[in-house]
Motif scaffolding. Structure first.
Motif, mmCIF file in Angstrom:
data_model
loop_
_atom_site.group_PDB
_atom_site.id
_atom_site.type_symbol
_atom_site.label_atom_id
_atom_site.label_comp_id
_atom_site.label_asym_id
_atom_site.label_seq_id
_atom_site.Cartn_x
_atom_site.Cartn_y
_atom_site.Cartn_z
ATOM 1 N N ALA A 240 0.866 -1.177 0.000
ATOM 2 C CA ALA A 240 0.000 0.000 0.000
ATOM 3 C C ALA A 240 0.900 1.223 0.000
ATOM 4 O O ALA A 240 2.072 1.179 0.426
ATOM 5 C CB ALA A 240 -0.926 0.008 1.216
ATOM 6 N N GLY A 241 0.353 2.338 -0.497
ATOM 7 C CA GLY A 241 1.137 3.571 -0.509
ATOM 8 C C GLY A 241 0.552 4.603 -1.430
ATOM 9 O O GLY A 241 -0.596 4.493 -1.880
ATOM 10 N N ARG A 242 1.369 5.645 -1.688
ATOM 11 C CA ARG A 242 0.935 6.748 -2.552
ATOM 12 C C ARG A 242 1.689 6.700 -3.867
ATOM 13 O O ARG A 242 2.851 6.291 -3.918
ATOM 14 C CB ARG A 242 1.186 8.104 -1.861
ATOM 15 N N LEU A 243 0.985 7.123 -4.903
ATOM 16 C CA LEU A 243 1.628 7.239 -6.206
ATOM 17 C C LEU A 243 2.624 8.404 -6.171
ATOM 18 O O LEU A 243 2.390 9.409 -5.482
ATOM 19 C CB LEU A 243 0.572 7.482 -7.291
ATOM 20 N N PRO A 244 3.756 8.297 -6.852
ATOM 21 C CA PRO A 244 4.166 7.225 -7.783
ATOM 22 C C PRO A 244 4.942 6.092 -7.111
ATOM 23 O O PRO A 244 5.255 5.092 -7.753
ATOM 24 C CB PRO A 244 5.061 7.964 -8.766
ATOM 25 N N ALA A 245 5.286 6.222 -5.805
ATOM 26 C CA ALA A 245 6.171 5.245 -5.167
ATOM 27 C C ALA A 245 5.548 3.862 -5.108
ATOM 28 O O ALA A 245 6.278 2.843 -5.158
ATOM 29 C CB ALA A 245 6.531 5.723 -3.760
ATOM 30 N N VAL A 246 4.220 3.760 -4.989
ATOM 31 C CA VAL A 246 3.573 2.458 -4.815
ATOM 32 C C VAL A 246 3.387 1.700 -6.116
ATOM 33 O O VAL A 246 3.137 0.469 -6.112
ATOM 34 C CB VAL A 246 2.194 2.649 -4.129
ATOM 35 N N ALA A 247 3.531 2.332 -7.252
ATOM 36 C CA ALA A 247 3.179 1.712 -8.536
ATOM 37 C C ALA A 247 4.106 0.580 -8.959
ATOM 38 O O ALA A 247 3.614 -0.507 -9.361
ATOM 39 C CB ALA A 247 3.119 2.778 -9.615
ATOM 40 N N PRO A 248 5.464 0.705 -8.944
ATOM 41 C CA PRO A 248 6.320 -0.369 -9.466
ATOM 42 C C PRO A 248 6.193 -1.644 -8.620
ATOM 43 O O PRO A 248 5.907 -1.583 -7.418
ATOM 44 C CB PRO A 248 7.729 0.215 -9.372
ATOM 45 N N ALA A 249 6.415 -2.773 -9.250
ATOM 46 C CA ALA A 249 6.384 -4.046 -8.515
ATOM 47 C C ALA A 249 7.487 -4.100 -7.470
ATOM 48 O O ALA A 249 7.301 -4.635 -6.375
ATOM 49 C CB ALA A 249 6.495 -5.216 -9.489
ATOM 50 N N GLU A 250 8.665 -3.548 -7.772
ATOM 51 C CA GLU A 250 9.789 -3.487 -6.845
ATOM 52 C C GLU A 250 9.973 -2.049 -6.361
ATOM 53 O O GLU A 250 9.870 -1.106 -7.164
ATOM 54 C CB GLU A 250 11.067 -3.978 -7.512
ATOM 55 N N PRO A 251 10.204 -1.829 -5.064
ATOM 56 C CA PRO A 251 10.374 -0.462 -4.561
ATOM 57 C C PRO A 251 11.648 0.190 -5.117
ATOM 58 O O PRO A 251 12.628 -0.494 -5.461
ATOM 59 C CB PRO A 251 10.467 -0.648 -3.047
ATOM 60 N N CYS A 252 11.595 1.514 -5.215
ATOM 61 C CA CYS A 252 12.734 2.321 -5.677
ATOM 62 C C CYS A 252 13.173 1.932 -7.082
ATOM 63 O O CYS A 252 14.384 1.909 -7.406
ATOM 64 C CB CYS A 252 13.916 2.240 -4.707
ATOM 65 N N THR A 253 12.211 1.603 -7.975
ATOM 66 C CA THR A 253 12.551 1.312 -9.364
ATOM 67 C C THR A 253 11.751 2.233 -10.269
ATOM 68 O O THR A 253 10.783 2.864 -9.862
ATOM 69 C CB THR A 253 12.236 -0.153 -9.714
#
Length: 253
Positions: A240-253
């Motif tokens: 769960a999270g806020r866009l855009p950070a939550v969108a990719p399957a892997e974090p920080c990508t």
């Protein structure tokens, strides 16, 4: 007897007077001037010179010098007295108990956060509320985006820091559930029963599973998501999270 003496004296005087009349008068001689040698005048002793400076004020022809401005003395700073000891014990903060896990089954995953941790908090703010100490840091990513995990667990909870604030949390621990009861291990069918038309399903390109997003209908939550990753049958992870950070399957990508 006295008479005889007087008579004798008178007679003698008479004889003397008679003898003077017969004698020739002596030539008068001029008196010799007596030269008295002048004594030299005593030498004059010079008056002592007074070297003592005169106390008299200078006259008009010598104006008095301008007065010299005296520097203003610096203010005297009184030392601050140290407080006297009262003898009362100092109040020390209670040590934080990290024996309990930062998150438990009582903490629910929502579009706003996990338990007492909300998206938009700083790691320090969240660490005080949970409480926990974080492991990880910028060395595990870039300063703009990096991962943290609670040192006191549970395992399977990873927090993403994006632009200095918590923007995402990834869950692989099956004890953590959503408010509706969905968790790792739930079936895709159960997800559809719980959320219905609010789910958006995106199949993987290789056909190995699906990415299923829960999209809030409330305008205030339009940038928030809960996303379930499946193997085509059951949930393998959720985040769960806020866009855009939550969108990719892997974090920080």
């Amino acid at each position: 007897m006295h008479r005889l003496i007087a008579l004798f004296a008178t007679f003698a005087l008479l004889l003397a007077a008679c003898g003077n009349d017969d004698a020739e008068p002596e030539a008068e001689t001029e008196p010799t001037a007596t030269v008295v040698a002048e004594e030299p005048a005593p030498a004059t002793t010079p008056a002592p010179v007074d070297d003592t400076p005169s106390d008299e004020e200078p006259g008009d022809e010598e104006p008095a010098p301008d007065p010299v401005d005296e520097p203003t003395p610096a203010p005297v700073v009184e030392p601050t007295e140290a407080p006297e000891p009262t003898g009362e014990p100092l109040e020390r903060p209670e040590p934080i108990d990290f024996s309990n896990p930062a998150f438990s089954s009582a903490d629910k995953l929502t579009t706003a956060g996990l338990g007492a941790m909300f998206f938009g908090m700083t790691p320090d703010q969240a660490g005080e509320l949970l409480p926990t100490r974080w492991t990880g840091g910028p060395e595990d990513g870039t300063p703009r985006c990096y991962l943290l995990a609670p040192a006191n667990g549970p395992a399977g909870v990873v927090v993403t820091i994006y632009n200095s604030s918590i923007e995402r949390v990834d869950i692989t621990n099956p004890s953590i559930t959503t408010r509706s009861g969905a968790s790792v291990g739930s079936t895709e069918a159960q997800l559809h029963e719980l959320f219905g038309a609010r789910l958006v399903v995106s199949p993987y390109a290789d056909g190995s599973g699906n990415s299923i997003q829960y999209v809030p209908v409330d305008e205030t939550d339009v940038d928030y998501r809960v996303i379930f990753e499946t193997d085509g049958a059951t949930v393998t992870s959720m985040r769960a999270g806020r866009l855009p950070a939550v969108a990719p399957a892997e974090p920080c990508t």
